[in-house]
Design a protein around this motif. Structure first.
Motif, PDB file in Angstrom:
ATOM      1  N   GLY B  28       0.780  -1.230   0.000  1.00 43.24           N
ATOM      2  CA  GLY B  28       0.000   0.000   0.000  1.00 43.24           C
ATOM      3  C   GLY B  28       0.807   1.273   0.000  1.00 43.24           C
ATOM      4  N   ASN B  99      -2.053  -1.246 -11.613  1.00 40.71           N
ATOM      5  CA  ASN B  99      -2.200  -0.004 -10.861  1.00 40.71           C
ATOM      6  C   ASN B  99      -2.511  -0.278  -9.403  1.00 40.71           C
ATOM      7  OD1 ASN B  99      -4.824  -0.786 -11.008  1.00 40.71           O
ATOM      8  ND2 ASN B  99      -5.621   1.237 -11.413  1.00 40.71           N
ATOM      9  N   TYR B 100      -2.430   0.785  -8.643  1.00 42.02           N
ATOM     10  CA  TYR B 100      -2.420   0.713  -7.187  1.00 42.02           C
ATOM     11  C   TYR B 100      -3.655   0.026  -6.613  1.00 42.02           C
ATOM     12  CZ  TYR B 100      -1.961   2.450  -2.464  1.00 42.02           C
ATOM     13  OH  TYR B 100      -1.844   2.552  -1.126  1.00 42.02           O
ATOM     14  N   LEU B 104      -4.021  -3.507  -4.527  1.00 44.29           N
ATOM     15  CA  LEU B 104      -4.577  -3.593  -3.171  1.00 44.29           C
ATOM     16  C   LEU B 104      -5.708  -4.606  -3.118  1.00 44.29           C
ATOM     17  CD1 LEU B 104      -5.083  -0.168  -1.436  1.00 44.29           C
ATOM     18  CD2 LEU B 104      -3.859  -2.125  -0.617  1.00 44.29           C
ATOM     19  N   LEU B 105      -6.590  -4.559  -4.129  1.00 47.02           N
ATOM     20  CA  LEU B 105      -7.719  -5.471  -4.129  1.00 47.02           C
ATOM     21  C   LEU B 105      -7.247  -6.912  -4.269  1.00 47.02           C
ATOM     22  CD1 LEU B 105     -10.360  -3.595  -6.257  1.00 47.02           C
ATOM     23  CD2 LEU B 105     -10.528  -4.222  -3.885  1.00 47.02           C
TER      24      LEU B 105
END
Lengths: 674, 221, 312
Positions: B28, B99-100, B104-105
């Motif tokens: 994160g 992508n970020y 995270l997911l």
């Protein structure tokens, strides 16, 4: 006595529609008479539904024609009468509203046709929820679709309205096909078309056919309800119809599909396996979030409201899905709670969506535009419509103490009760659906802040908005009634829940109302589940007390408080509407955050004058890619068109070939039937 | 003594979840130095956990692995990585192929998978140390995932260290550690691979002016 | 009976009176960390008194919504102050509502603030309003899941029940840690502190909350500023009395209340100091990185729920 009410309502609706056709030449009078008859008929059906609901009885009507070969069976049990109540209340309000709204169409269009179809539309919806026979149901369902199609293309000069009507009728027919197959499967096992027989055969249907019927019903009724991804027709058809029809369509027509869901899953196909409820829950959650995400990006006020209906249908389905899951694990009290939550949200949505569409109709009546970006400053011109729209916007964003908050609170409590379910995966998904619901609620608040703020506040952005005048009183009165209903349903939830409890008692066999509502010494109505308490009436009372105290203290401290009026600071220039934020700009952060979903596209093109250094004009196009249309609907429709092109050779146009087809078919029949 | 065991297990549960939190922080964050701090913090928590387990179970060779782990993973390896980061003078941002939000997911999904798959194993009657096995599996999976999707070699080293942490914790919580020789061997393995990777990173940077391991594919031709 | 009237009034007095002091404390500590002397600890009180004495300048484009918003915001926060356990874990008015009502009462204030920001027709207001709505929408799912974790642990969403049950809670539940961390990030986003929003800036392009309230003046501005400092204090109170409720009075004896108040001041002071350290160590993140931060908070709350379901 009660039976007579039903027959009277039907007769009044039918006569209303016929009267509309009679008065040729006195259009206004004919229009008024048909709408007043519709209003009176709605009153009778309100009385009918209230009588059945509070009696808890079940009433049947059998109109036997042609010596019982064709049976028209109708049934009014608490579930049907709950929907009849919703339909009649909205029908009543919409009829009163139309008395004022149809002035737009008098002497310009054929209002007789509008009155005719409008009455038949209300009648058909009434018959759909009371039909007790699969044949009658399909006949009335098709009838409802056809009538609403004519209403959608009422303003048929506009090609986008025609396209909307076309998409609507194609998708509605697809849903009818799925429903017909489902009914035929049930008929094979029940032996007749009557719903009474369907209720008893659930144990005899093999598992595989039950699952097939489950999927057929989801797709069939789902298309009509507008769940994701079958919602394509909703944002096209509801804005195309005139506002008084949109409010009925969005308020109650899509709820008839929810009626279908409940009938099938709670009466015909019980007991349901838990994964059915799970699918309904996830379908509801995805419709909720995707509906509101697309509503955020819309700038036509009625399309925005249509997408918001998709979101709210998702929320209702979340309640129904939770109820199904609890029921399949035999947790009947929790199932009742979830069902109360879902049905409460159903009637709340009918009320505040009707209010919002009515106020959108008011805006259209006075400014003749539906594009938010051309409005502005209407709060100073439409001084009564603005607070009504504000009440609607607050209700739909689930702001306490209005009715939207009560039903969302109940759904959150049902989700928290998901803790009692045995499977860990289901528990986690239920909690994540709760998070999705919270996100959808916050996005709905943003969407309606945008809708209200850009349309009503700041400076007018076009000539229409500058010269808007308030609408006729009758439209305001009807919307005012709905707004006060919103407030009432938020402050007194116990009464509504007692009504819904009647449905529960009949449907699920549990009566949990005493566990849920209690009256304490302040006579405030509380909602008391085994988790917590909530009393909106006392919250409002305390809020008003605090407001009075604050105001009083401030006035005592400084009695001479005055306000100086001056223009807004816009860096030294006179304020112009161009300085204010636009609707596109207001939701731009969401366009960026969810850019993977929206795939926004930006195109800037400039045209130059002869020497290439001088720009004559610059065009900027910014839009979002409709990915569901592109990747889901267009391939399917392309595929269907492909196949139909290939089969085209059958239509040769020559009479001899057609006669030959008939001849060959006849020979086959003779051989194979013997 | 029972009370002791209960409190002990709850403390270890809490430490396990804190380790999971710092591994999520590895995904994160967008700065390389913060990634190194997250790994160092997690290794520190791991040494605390192993120290506690050694104290309460009385098996003494775990103390040795605790000490070695403390020196290596909390002091030496992060220190070395900080030195390399400064020496090699790279852009201090984490670059990844996806992508970020998606990463995270996906890491959340990996944690879900870890919990779900160990659910049947962890269903004993008592609720002690229920978190350790799923958390260790989750840390390993998240470390592997970060190795796959990160472009910079430094972050891939961190993914490797994360995986090793996860495996060590799994061994620790279920069977009180692997035989001492095996553990010491693994530790020195890690140390050597980190040092070699560090040297290579420096050399690669000098030759190609970038340490994006994707560019190493160009060596193929 | 008497206690059920005195205690709510006491709660309101504490929250209304203490919130400017908390803001003053944060400002003073931050100045000290920056080697400045900083304004007086009671400066927010002086500001409020000054603003209450001034007249308001209202834009001619604004409507009755603009004039009603300060009252709506202030009263909704006061209503929340009646529901949150501040000094005692038994809130007599807890039949009014629970934590979900509190979350949506915050949403009520925010709704009207965003509307009033569009009301004046200036660009700054619209900018602040749209950004604030975007950030708070992203924070909602994380907050809801953390609240779910806490209520599932306790078995109720009612704040008094939560506080009194967690007071006697003897086990270390890791899901509560995760929910705590997630809630801290959400509180920073909701109250507009660094790294989400800079409360000291008045540059148009960098402000979010300040942008929404730019056009207010006089008594209106006093009410809105007071409401926002009360919001900070209330969110900190919810955090403190849910996760660290030790020392709170369970009955209404006078010495119990005094001890509870003293401990409350200590805990709030500790968290205020933590906010100061956080603000001084980090820079404000770019606007479109804030969803990343809130996404991390959401993941933590999902992990909290997952670990709760494993334990139970």
């Amino acid at each position: 006595m009660v039976e007579h009410l039903f027959v009277i309502s039907i007769i009044l609706f039918a006569s209303g529609s016929l009267f509309a056709l009679c008065f040729y030449g006195w259009q206004r009078l004919g229009n008024y008479i048909s709408l007043i008859l519709a209003a009176i008929a709605s009153c009778f059906s309100i009385a009918l539904s209230v009588a059945v609901l509070f009696n808890g009885s079940v009433i049947r009507f059998d109109f036997l024609i042609y010596h019982a070969i064709i049976k028209y069976n109708f049934l009014l049990d608490p579930l049907s009468s709950y929907f009849v109540l919703a339909i009649s209340v909205i029908g009543f309000i919409a009829s009163i509203y139309s008395l004022g709204y149809t002035r737009l169409y008098v002497n310009k269009r054929d209002t007789r046709f509008l009155g005719f179809t409008y009455n038949l539309f209300l009648l058909s919806m009434l018959l759909v929820v009371t039909a007790n026979n699969a044949l009658v149901f399909m006949i009335v369902w098709e009838f409802m679709t056809l009538i609403s199609f004519f209403l959608v293309i009422f303003e048929h000069e506009n090609p986008s309205n025609r396209k909307a009507g076309f998409v609507y009728i194609v998708m509605a027919h697809i849903s009818s096909v799925f429903l017909t197959v489902a009914f035929f499967i049930m008929h094979t096992y029940a032996g007749s078309f009557s719903f009474d027989d369907f209720r008893h055969i659930s144990a005899q249907i093999p598992e595989i056919y039950k699952n097939i019927v489950f999927f057929l019903v989801i797709v069939g009724f789902g298309i009509k309800a507008g769940i994701f991804p079958l919602h394509l027709w909703l944002p096209l058809a509801h804005p195309a119809a005139p506002s008084n029809v949109s409010m009925v369509m969005s308020g109650v027509m899509i709820k008839t599909a929810i009626y279908g869901f409940i009938r099938f899953y709670f009466e015909f196909l019980t007991p349901c396996p838990p994964w059915w409820g799970f699918i309904i829950l996830t379908v509801g959650a995805s419709s909720a979030i995707l509906g509101i995400l697309y509503a955020l990006m819309e700038h036509d006020i009625k399309t925005l409201l249509a997408y918001s209906s998709v979101e709210n249908i998702g929320i209702i389905l979340m309640g129904i899905g939770l109820s199904m899951i609890f029921k399949s694990y035999n947790l009947m009290a929790l199932s009742s709670l979830a069902m109360i939550a879902g049905l409460y949200h159903l009637i709340n949505h009918a009320v505040f969506k009707c209010l919002l569409f009515g106020c959108a109709g008011n805006i259209y009546y006075s400014t003749h535009t539906k594009n938010i970006e051309e409005l502005g400053g209407l709060i100073k011109r439409l001084q009564v419509t603005a607070p009504l729209f504000l009440v609607g916007a607050l209700s739909i964003s689930a702001i306490p103490p209005l009715n939207g908050f009560m039903s969302e609170w109940l759904i959150f409590q049902s989700i928290l009760n998901g803790f009692s379910l045995p499977l860990a995966l289901v528990k986690i998904t239920t909690s994540i659906c709760g998070a999705i619901l919270a996100l959808a609620g916050a996005l709905a608040a943003t969407c309606f802040i945008k809708a209200f703020g850009i349309s009503f506040l700041a400076l007018p952005r076009s000539e229409h908005a500058k010269r808007a005048k308030e609408v006729p009183v009758i439209m305001l009165v009807s919307m005012g009634f709905l707004a006060s209903l919103c407030v009432f349903m938020g402050l007194f939830p116990a009464k509504i829940m007692m009504t819904i409890n009647q449905v529960n008692t009949h449907l699920l066999g549990t009566n949990i109302i005493s566990a849920i509502t209690t009256y304490d010494w302040l006579q405030t109505k509380s909602v008391h589940t085994n988790f917590t308490e909530l009393s909106p009436k006392s919250a409002s009372v305390f809020g008003l007390i605090l407001l009075a105290v604050t105001f009083g203290v401030l006035t005592i401290l400084r009695p001479g408080f005055t306000k100086k009026i001056y223009e807004t600071w816009t860096c030294g220039i006179s304020p112009e509407p161009r300085f204010g934020y636009t609707a596109t700009a207001f939701t731009k952060p969401f366009k960026v955050i969810f850019s993977n979903l929206y795939r926004p596209r930006r195109e800037i093109s400039a045209t130059y004058a002869v020497p290439k250094y001088f720009v004559k004009s610059i065009t900027y196009i910014g839009e979002i890619t409709p990915i569901f249309e592109k990747y889901f609907y267009n391939p399917i429709s392309g595929y269907v068109l492909n196949i139909s092109n290939k089969v085209r050779w059958v239509h040769t146009g020559s009479i001899h070939v057609y006669l030959a087809y008939i001849f060959i078919t006849l020979i086959f029949l003779i051989i194979f039937i013997k | 003594m029972k009370q002791h065991i209960i409190v002990n297990s709850q403390v270890i549960d809490v430490l396990a979840v804190l380790m999971l939190m710092s591994t999520i922080m590895l995904i994160g964050t967008s700065r390389v130095k913060t990634c190194v701090w997250a790994c160092a913090f997690r290794s520190f928590l791991l040494t605390l956990t192993s120290g506690l387990i050694a104290y309460f179970s009385g098996i003494h060779h775990i103390y040795i692995t605790t000490g070695v782990s403390l020196v290596l993973k909390v002091v030496l390896i992060p220190g070395f990585l900080f030195y390399i980061i400064d020496k090699v003078d790279i852009k201090k941002e984490v670059e990844s192929y996806i992508n970020y939000t998606l990463s995270l997911l996906i890491s959340c999904g990996l944690v879900l998978i870890a919990y779900y798959s160990t659910l049947s194993v962890v269903q004993f009657e008592n609720t002690f140390m229920r978190h350790c096995l799923p958390v260790s599996l989750a840390i390993t999976l998240v470390g592997f995932f970060s190795m796959i999707t990160r472009k910079k070699a430094i972050t891939q080293i961190l993914g490797l260290v994360t995986m090793e942490d996860g495996l060590f914790f799994a061994a620790l919580s279920t069977s009180y550690g692997m035989p001492l020789i095996v553990e010491l061997g693994v530790f020195f393995d890690i140390l050597v691979s980190v040092i070699i990777m560090g040297i290579y990173v420096y050399r690669i940077k000098e030759s190609f002016d970038t340490i994006d391991t994707g560019f190493l594919r160009e060596l193929r031709e | 009976m008497a206690s059920s009237i005195i205690l709510p009034i006491l709660q309101i007095v504490v929250i209304v009176g203490l919130s400017p002091l908390v803001k003053g404390f944060i400002n003073k500590m931050e100045a000290r960390l920056q080697c400045r002397r900083g304004a007086s600890l009671f400066q927010p009180y002086y500001n409020l008194v000054k603003l209450l004495q001034k007249d308001a300048v209202v834009s001619e484009t604004a409507s009755w919504i603009f004039r009603a918003t300060p009252y709506v915001t202030f009263v909704s926060i006061l209503l929340i102050a009646l529901l949150v356990p501040v000094l005692s874990s038994q809130v007599p008015l807890n039949f009014i509502g629970d934590i979900i009502l509190i979350i949506y009462l915050f949403a009520l204030g925010r709704f009207f603030l965003a509307l009033s920001s569009l009301d004046t027709g200036s660009a700054f207001g619209g900018m602040g309003g749209s950004r604030e709505m975007a950030i708070s929408s992203m924070a909602e799912p994380a907050m809801m899941l953390s609240i779910f974790t806490v209520s599932l642990t306790v078995g109720s969403t009612n704040l008094s029940n939560i506080t009194s049950t967690l007071l006697n809670y003897k086990s270390l539940n890791p899901s509560l840690f995760l929910a705590f961390t997630s809630l801290v990030i959400v509180i920073i986003a909701e109250t507009g502190r660094i790294p989400v929003d800079n409360p000291f800036t008045h540059l148009e392009l960098t402000m979010i909350h300040e942008g929404m309230i730019l056009e207010f003046s006089g008594r209106y501005l006093a009410l809105i500023e007071w409401a926002s400092s009360m919001k900070l204090l209330l969110l900190l109170t919810i955090l403190v009395n849910t996760f660290l409720p030790w020392g709170i009075a369970t009955d209404l004896t006078f010495p119990g209340l005094i001890i509870s108040f003293a401990l409350y001041l200590v805990k709030i002071g500790f968290f205020a100091f933590a906010i100061v350290i956080l603000e001084s160590s980090f820079a404000k993140v770019r606007l479109f990185r804030i969803p990343n931060l809130l996404g991390t908070s959401f993941i933590l709350s999902v992990l909290a729920i997952i670990s709760f379901y494993v334990v139970s």
